[in-house]
Write a protein that holds these residues in place. Structure first.
Motif, short mmCIF file in Angstrom:
data_model
loop_
_atom_site.label_atom_id
_atom_site.label_comp_id
_atom_site.label_asym_id
_atom_site.label_seq_id
_atom_site.Cartn_x
_atom_site.Cartn_y
_atom_site.Cartn_z
N GLY A 109 31.00 42.89 42.36
CA GLY A 109 32.29 43.48 42.69
C GLY A 109 32.23 44.66 43.64
N ARG A 168 35.10 38.81 36.04
CA ARG A 168 36.04 39.34 35.05
C ARG A 168 35.65 40.78 34.74
NH1 ARG A 168 36.82 36.07 30.15
NH2 ARG A 168 34.64 35.48 30.26
N THR A 169 36.54 41.46 34.02
CA THR A 169 36.29 42.89 33.79
C THR A 169 36.14 43.18 32.31
OG1 THR A 169 38.63 43.47 33.62
CG2 THR A 169 37.65 43.48 35.83
N TYR A 213 33.51 45.67 36.38
CA TYR A 213 33.30 44.23 36.44
C TYR A 213 32.13 43.83 35.54
CZ TYR A 213 36.36 44.24 40.48
OH TYR A 213 37.45 44.37 41.30
N MET A 253 35.85 37.31 42.30
CA MET A 253 35.60 38.58 41.63
C MET A 253 35.31 38.32 40.15
SD MET A 253 35.42 40.81 43.80
CE MET A 253 35.85 42.53 43.67
N MET A 303 36.33 48.75 38.60
CA MET A 303 37.38 47.82 39.00
C MET A 303 38.68 48.54 39.31
SD MET A 303 40.21 46.15 37.56
CE MET A 303 41.14 44.78 38.19
#
Ligand code: AMP
Ligand code: MG
Length: 408
Positions: free
Chosen positions: A329, A36-37, A183, A34, A51
């Motif tokens: 994502g 990163r956000t 995301y 997944m 997310m």
């Protein structure tokens, strides 16, 4: 499912169209990291993948609300002549209560006064001095949105993993969210191969082609929610191809154009194999795009897209777009399909699912093939606005038959 012996001794599966799509979705959902956000404001939220789910901050509507301009009444009084005892507008409150034989004038969106259990549309009434008359029968609850009928406080409005559009932006705004956790966009490397391929700024000789694929793919990647990174194109040389692929595999996804056919100078698969790639398929029963390659190397997914422009663009839309969405994502990536009626008879040889440039007309009601000179014909593609999907199991379609279409 069959097997391909396109370049290696090991057997790689050959799939029909839907099988190949299922393989792409399954592999990526099973193996993806997944992203990163980051936070995004509402203006940039469309096209991003949420997310953290967004929940309603209160019952919607918080109070019973009128769905029409008209009169709030007791349904047991209808039909009849009622005394108008006041008014309530959107944003206001009627302090009293609607008693027997009474009505309160009300506007769309205003809270329904106590005592009333029905709204009569203003169009169905006549004013007679201080009274209002209606022929409408009683219907408890008519034109009233009960409190909490749209959603309850804390109910999920937009689930995590949603690739958001403008409606999700409205949902966020309605819940008071001015920002959302989304995301990061996956970085998608685009690597064109071919001795004949030259940069767009360069004047090609008659045996060269401008690198249109890299730019088409960049636009497609961006639309799918990815961040395109165009790498310098590479010549048809196995060693150079291997080195370029190695640098491409440092991104979240690698898209290669060209070099995946059975030609003497098609080095993409051998170069990938030398890097230890796992191939999930290297041939799909589709046209254009039959030599399509999908696999994983160095922990990253890659597609080897056939180099003919219409093949590159179509195979990205059919497979790559879903891959980018999932790597961004998203919890799913459905193919956008619609049905239209064929404007003319159509015949093809079954065995391959064909994606042919077409024009949707009449607000999408009918579809007609756009004449083209084959997979290299960008000019015809530019006149089209969609692809007809001709089933691999059906030879003949008559004018007026329903057929699947993928709009662009
Ligand atoms: P290939 O899949 O490498 O056999 O390429 C098929 C054909 O697609 C080539 O003959 C080129 O004319 C064309 N082509 C390949 N790469 C590109 C590109 N990056 N941009 C435009 N056309 C291309
Ligand atoms: Mg080539």
């Amino acid at each position: 499912m069959g097997h391909s012996l396109k370049f290696r001794m090991t057997r790689v599966p050959t799939y029909r169209f839907q099988e190949a799509r299922a393989v792409v979705l399954e592999r990526i959902l099973a193996l993806r990291d997944m992203p990163r956000t980051e936070m995004t404001g509402l203006i940039d939220a469309a096209g991003r993948v949420l997310m953290e789910e967004v929940r309603a901050d209160r019952d919607q509507p918080p109070l019973p609300r009128s769905m029409r301009d008209g009169f709030a009444v007791r349904s047991s009084d209808l039909p009849g002549s009622l005394r108008v005892v006041g008014e309530v507008r959107a944003g206001g409150v009627f302090a009293g209560e609607v008693g027997a034989g009474e009505a309160v004038e009300i506007m769309t969106g205003a809270p329904v006064p106590r005592g009333a259990d029905q709204i009569v549309m203003v169009e169905h009434t006549a004013r007679e001095g201080g009274r209002v008359v209606t022929e409408k029968p009683g219907k408890p609850g008519g034109f009233i949105n009960p409190a909490g009928s749209e959603c309850r406080a804390n109910e999920v409005l937009v689930p995590a993993g949603t690739l958001m559009d403008f409606v999700h932006v409205a949902a966020l705004a309605s819940a008071g969210a001015t920002q959302a956790r989304v995301y990061r966009r996956p970085r998608v490397a685009i690597l064109s191969t071919g001795d004949e391929v030259v940069p767009v700024e360069q004047s090609p000789t008659e045996v060269q082609v401008r690198n249109s694929n890299a730019w088409a793919l960049a636009a497609q990647v961006r639309r799918a929610g990815g961040e395109p990174v165009i790498l310098p194109s590479v010549s048809d040389n196995e060693e150079a191809t291997r080195r370029a692929i190695e640098s491409g595999l440092t991104h979240d996804l690698l898209l290669l154009s060209g070099g995946v056919s059975a030609g003497k100078y098609d080095f993409v698969e051998p170069a990938l194999a030398a890097l230890g790639a796992e191939f999930y398929f290297d041939r799909v029963l589709i046209q254009p795009g039959q030599p399509l390659v999908f696999g994983r190397a160095r922990g990253r997914f890659f597609f080897g897209l056939p180099g003919n422009p219409s093949s590159t663009m179509a195979t990205f839309e059919l497979f790559g777009r879903a891959a980018v969405q999932l790597l961004a994502g998203a919890s799913g990536a459905p193919l956008p399909l619609l049905s239209a009626r064929l404007a003319h008879d159509f015949r093809h040889k079954p065995g391959l699912t064909r994606f042919l440039p077409a024009r949707l007309a009449g607000d999408g009601a009918t579809a007609a093939l756009v004449p083209w000179a084959g997979s290299s014909d960008i000019a015809a593609m530019a006149r089209a606005n969609s692809w007809l999907v001709a089933s691999d199991e059906r030879e003949h379609y008559a004018a007026g038959d329903w057929i699947q279409v993928i709009p662009r």
